[in-house]
Write an enzyme that holds these catalytic residues in place. Structure first.
Site, PDB file in Angstrom:
ATOM      1  N   ASP A   2       0.794  -1.232   0.000  1.00 11.70           N
ATOM      2  CA  ASP A   2       0.000   0.000   0.000  1.00 11.70           C
ATOM      3  C   ASP A   2       0.827   1.283   0.000  1.00 11.70           C
ATOM      4  O   ASP A   2       0.274   2.375   0.019  1.00 11.70           O
ATOM      5  CB  ASP A   2      -0.950   0.007   1.213  1.00 11.70           C
ATOM      6  CG  ASP A   2      -0.211  -0.178   2.537  1.00 11.70           C
ATOM      7  OD1 ASP A   2       0.936  -0.669   2.520  1.00 11.70           O
ATOM      8  OD2 ASP A   2      -0.787   0.166   3.579  1.00 11.70           O
ATOM      9  N   GLU A  58      10.586  -3.901  12.255  1.00  7.89           N
ATOM     10  CA  GLU A  58      11.781  -3.374  11.588  1.00  7.89           C
ATOM     11  C   GLU A  58      12.974  -3.441  12.524  1.00  7.89           C
ATOM     12  O   GLU A  58      14.063  -3.911  12.157  1.00  7.89           O
ATOM     13  CB  GLU A  58      11.579  -1.904  11.163  1.00  7.89           C
ATOM     14  CG  GLU A  58      10.424  -1.664  10.201  1.00  7.89           C
ATOM     15  CD  GLU A  58       9.084  -1.405  10.863  1.00  7.89           C
ATOM     16  OE1 GLU A  58       8.937  -1.691  12.078  1.00  7.89           O
ATOM     17  OE2 GLU A  58       8.178  -0.905  10.167  1.00  7.89           O
TER      18      GLU A  58
HETATM   19  C1  UGA Z   1       3.092  -0.480   9.253  1.00  2.00           C
HETATM   20  C2  UGA Z   1       4.427  -0.858   8.663  1.00  2.00           C
HETATM   21  O1  UGA Z   1       4.642  -0.171   7.440  1.00  2.00           O
HETATM   22  C3  UGA Z   1       4.420  -2.339   8.403  1.00  2.00           C
HETATM   23  O2  UGA Z   1       5.573  -2.714   7.730  1.00  2.00           O
HETATM   24  C4  UGA Z   1       4.281  -3.034   9.695  1.00  2.00           C
HETATM   25  O3  UGA Z   1       4.243  -4.413   9.485  1.00  2.00           O
HETATM   26  C5  UGA Z   1       3.002  -2.592  10.371  1.00  2.00           C
HETATM   27  O4  UGA Z   1       2.935  -1.169  10.440  1.00  2.00           O
HETATM   28  C6  UGA Z   1       2.934  -3.109  11.760  1.00  2.00           C
HETATM   29  O5  UGA Z   1       3.660  -2.567  12.583  1.00  2.00           O
HETATM   30  O6  UGA Z   1       2.181  -4.041  12.032  1.00  2.00           O
HETATM   31  P1  UGA Z   1       0.652  -0.495   8.241  1.00  2.00           P
HETATM   32  O7  UGA Z   1       0.438   0.424   7.106  1.00  2.00           O
HETATM   33  O8  UGA Z   1       0.188  -0.059   9.587  1.00  2.00           O
HETATM   34  O9  UGA Z   1       2.171  -0.880   8.295  1.00  2.00           O
HETATM   35  O10 UGA Z   1       0.092  -1.956   7.978  1.00  2.00           O
HETATM   36  P2  UGA Z   1      -0.508  -2.586   6.673  1.00  2.00           P
HETATM   37  O11 UGA Z   1      -0.160  -1.798   5.488  1.00  2.00           O
HETATM   38  O12 UGA Z   1      -1.921  -2.906   6.931  1.00  2.00           O
HETATM   39  O13 UGA Z   1       0.285  -3.976   6.608  1.00  2.00           O
HETATM   40  C7  UGA Z   1       1.647  -4.053   6.288  1.00  2.00           C
HETATM   41  C8  UGA Z   1       1.847  -5.127   5.204  1.00  2.00           C
HETATM   42  O14 UGA Z   1       1.414  -6.384   5.699  1.00  2.00           O
HETATM   43  C9  UGA Z   1       1.043  -4.847   3.953  1.00  2.00           C
HETATM   44  O15 UGA Z   1       1.802  -5.164   2.825  1.00  2.00           O
HETATM   45  C10 UGA Z   1      -0.156  -5.750   4.063  1.00  2.00           C
HETATM   46  O16 UGA Z   1      -0.635  -6.187   2.821  1.00  2.00           O
HETATM   47  C11 UGA Z   1       0.366  -6.912   4.910  1.00  2.00           C
HETATM   48  N1  UGA Z   1      -0.639  -7.498   5.802  1.00  2.00           N
HETATM   49  C12 UGA Z   1      -1.446  -6.720   6.558  1.00  2.00           C
HETATM   50  C13 UGA Z   1      -0.756  -8.874   5.872  1.00  2.00           C
HETATM   51  O17 UGA Z   1      -0.048  -9.596   5.183  1.00  2.00           O
HETATM   52  N2  UGA Z   1      -1.688  -9.418   6.717  1.00  2.00           N
HETATM   53  C14 UGA Z   1      -2.523  -8.649   7.486  1.00  2.00           C
HETATM   54  O18 UGA Z   1      -3.357  -9.214   8.205  1.00  2.00           O
HETATM   55  C15 UGA Z   1      -2.386  -7.268   7.397  1.00  2.00           C
HETATM   56 MN    MN Z   2       0.521   0.109   5.175  1.00  2.00          MN
END
Ligand code: UGA
Ligand code: MN
Length: 462
Positions: A318, A401
């Site tokens: 995203d 990270e």
């Molecule tokens: C932020 C950070 O950018 C992430 O790298 C980090 O993993 C996350 O916070 C965290 O601390 O948990 P954020 O924008 O809040 O990310 O989270 P998402 O964009 O919803 O998810 C990060 C990535 O994991 C995305 O590529 C998403 O597709 C993936 N994801 C999300 C999954 O594979 N499974 C899930 O249930 C949710």
């Molecule tokens: Mn994100």
């Protein structure tokens, strides 16, 4: 003594002589003016055939923080940082630049999207000048034409750029694409990229690197939701600008989704589509979940098994990425870092550079982290990963990270390369997409015999 008639006729003769002279002067003048005009028209035409802008390449300045001169070269032909009063000056008027042209780069995702198909440029790059035939300079031909040479280093004529180059301005960046190598796999001869920046002033020859740049491995976690295909499409077309790249799309699921595979096929970036479900214990928690962690660790396992060199980068599906950052991270020796926009209340998360050295981190939430950086703000060398066989990402929300970077120890601060103009530029953003509700169930009776029956099948329902 002359008679009056004779006198008259003499005067007449004089007059007609003068008139004749005047006429011929007029004629000569007309011829002169006409000739001049013709010359001017021809000159104008000739000038119009000259390129207004040749392919000029901006070489990134050597980084003072980079230790070796060979690694500090960044093949960032698209890279032109904002010019400010910084001590780093960009030589915009350099006589010759370097343009990278890479050979076969599989876009046939089903058959050739594996790490072994990525060419690793471990040795030093060979540069030569390459002629760009007129036909190759047109934007429409850019992706399909190829120059066949049997070796990787054989084409050595001087670049001739023509007015057709100007047509490339239609592309977002001036792009001249060509194929320098056709190998034993003619089926893959459709993905060739040589890009050149077109901020240009005069005609000059352009150097072209014939060898492949080091491979990039982009690990993208993804999961099932209404926005999934839109996010992957946007990211995929960004990655399509990047040569010698393998996109590891890893879904938080037990099985792959044909709609995702279809989307990846359509984009045409070399990819592997894998699954790595989040462990049940985290799925069920009411607290913050470690999003994308199992996916990223799966990506690391893949690289340990399939890659020997190049650089890995965790690109969430995203976020927003300027393609320049990919060319910069490609040469990472151990770990590289740079700012990420739209992170926390500070608006940006970034290493702090003081007197050319890493001196802490700027982020709205430090949380006791040694490396308070965003996932989009660092890259790691694959060789370095191999030297750290136990490095992995913890299932610890907020500390993914930090945990991963700590697991790469020992890592000195002065071994962290600072990219994006020594962290003075923002090239990645932590964008977040508005969540959309699940699509309503399809009304088969009402719309069963319409186009909606087709597009209904393209919706990702949670
Ligand atoms: C932020 C950070 O950018 C992430 O790298 C980090 O993993 C996350 O916070 C965290 O601390 O948990 P954020 O924008 O809040 O990310 O989270 P998402 O964009 O919803 O998810 C990060 C990535 O994991 C995305 O590529 C998403 O597709 C993936 N994801 C999300 C999954 O594979 N499974 C899930 O249930 C949710
Ligand atoms: Mn994100």
């Amino acid at each position: 003594m002359l008679l009056p008639q004779a006198k008259d006729s003499k005067v007449n003769a004089n007059l007609s002589n003068k008139m004749a002279l005047g006429k011929s002067i007029k004629m000569y003048l007309t011829i002169f003016v006409a000739t001049t005009c013709i010359y001017m028209v021809l000159y104008q035409y000739h000038m119009s055939r000259q390129p207004l802008a040749t392919n000029e390449v901006v070489k990134h300045p050597e980084k003072s923080s980079s230790s070796s001169s060979s690694s500090s070269y960044i093949a960032s032909y698209l890279w032109a940082p904002m010019l400010n009063n910084s001590s780093t000056s960009i030589n915009l008027t350099m006589g010759q630049g370097l343009v990278q042209v890479h050979g076969p780069n599989a876009t046939d995702s089903s058959s050739s999207s594996s790490a072994s198909n990525l060419v690793s440029a471990s040795g030093s790059s060979f540069y030569s000048t390459v002629s760009l035939p007129l036909t190759l300079s047109s934007a429409s031909d850019a992706n399909n034409k190829s120059i066949s040479t049997t070796t990787t280093t054989s084409t050595t004529t001087t670049t001739t750029t023509t007015a057709a180059t100007v047509a490339n301005a239609a592309l977002s960046t001036t792009t001249t694409a060509q194929k320098l190598k056709t190998t034993t796999q003619p089926g893959h001869a459709h993905n060739t990229i040589g890009k050149a920046m077109g901020a240009v002033h005069k005609i000059r020859s352009t150097f072209v690197a014939v060898s492949e740049p080091p491979p990039l491995y982009i690990i993208t976690p993804t999961y099932r939701r209404p926005e999934q295909l839109a996010e992957l499409t946007r990211l995929g077309y960004t990655l399509k600008h990047v040569p010698n790249l393998l996109w590891l799309v890893i879904e938080d699921a037990n099985k792959t989704n044909p709609l995702v595979a279809h989307t990846l096929d359509r984009i045409g970036v070399p990819y592997e589509y894998l699954v790595a479900p989040m462990p049940e214990q985290y799925k069920l928690t009411k607290r913050a979940k470690p999003r994308g962690v199992s996916n990223r660790n799966r990506g690391l396992d893949y690289l340990r098994a399939n890659a020997t060199e190049g650089v890995l980068y965790f690109a969430d599906d995203d976020n927003t990425y300027d393609v320049n950052i990919f060319e910069q991270m490609r040469y990472t020796k151990k770990v590289s870092m740079w700012p990420v926009g739209l992170v926390t209340k500070t608006g940006v998360s970034s290493p702090i550079i003081r007197e050319g050295k890493l001196d802490g981190y700027y982020d709205g939430w430090i949380g006791g982290r040694k490396y308070p950086v965003d996932m989009a703000g660092f890259a790691v060398s694959v060789k370095f990963l191999h030297e750290r066989p136990y490095a992995k990402m913890p299932f610890k929300p907020g500390y993914e990270e930090d945990g991963f970077l700590r697991s790469l120890a020992p890592l000195q601060n002065n071994e962290i390369e600072l990219l994006a103009d020594e962290c003075r530029e923002i090239l990645t953003w932590h964008t977040q997409t508005k969540k959309n509700p699940a699509a309503l169930p399809f009304n088969q009776t009402r719309y069963g015999n319409t186009n909606l029956a087709f597009i209904e099948k393209l919706l990702v329902r949670p």
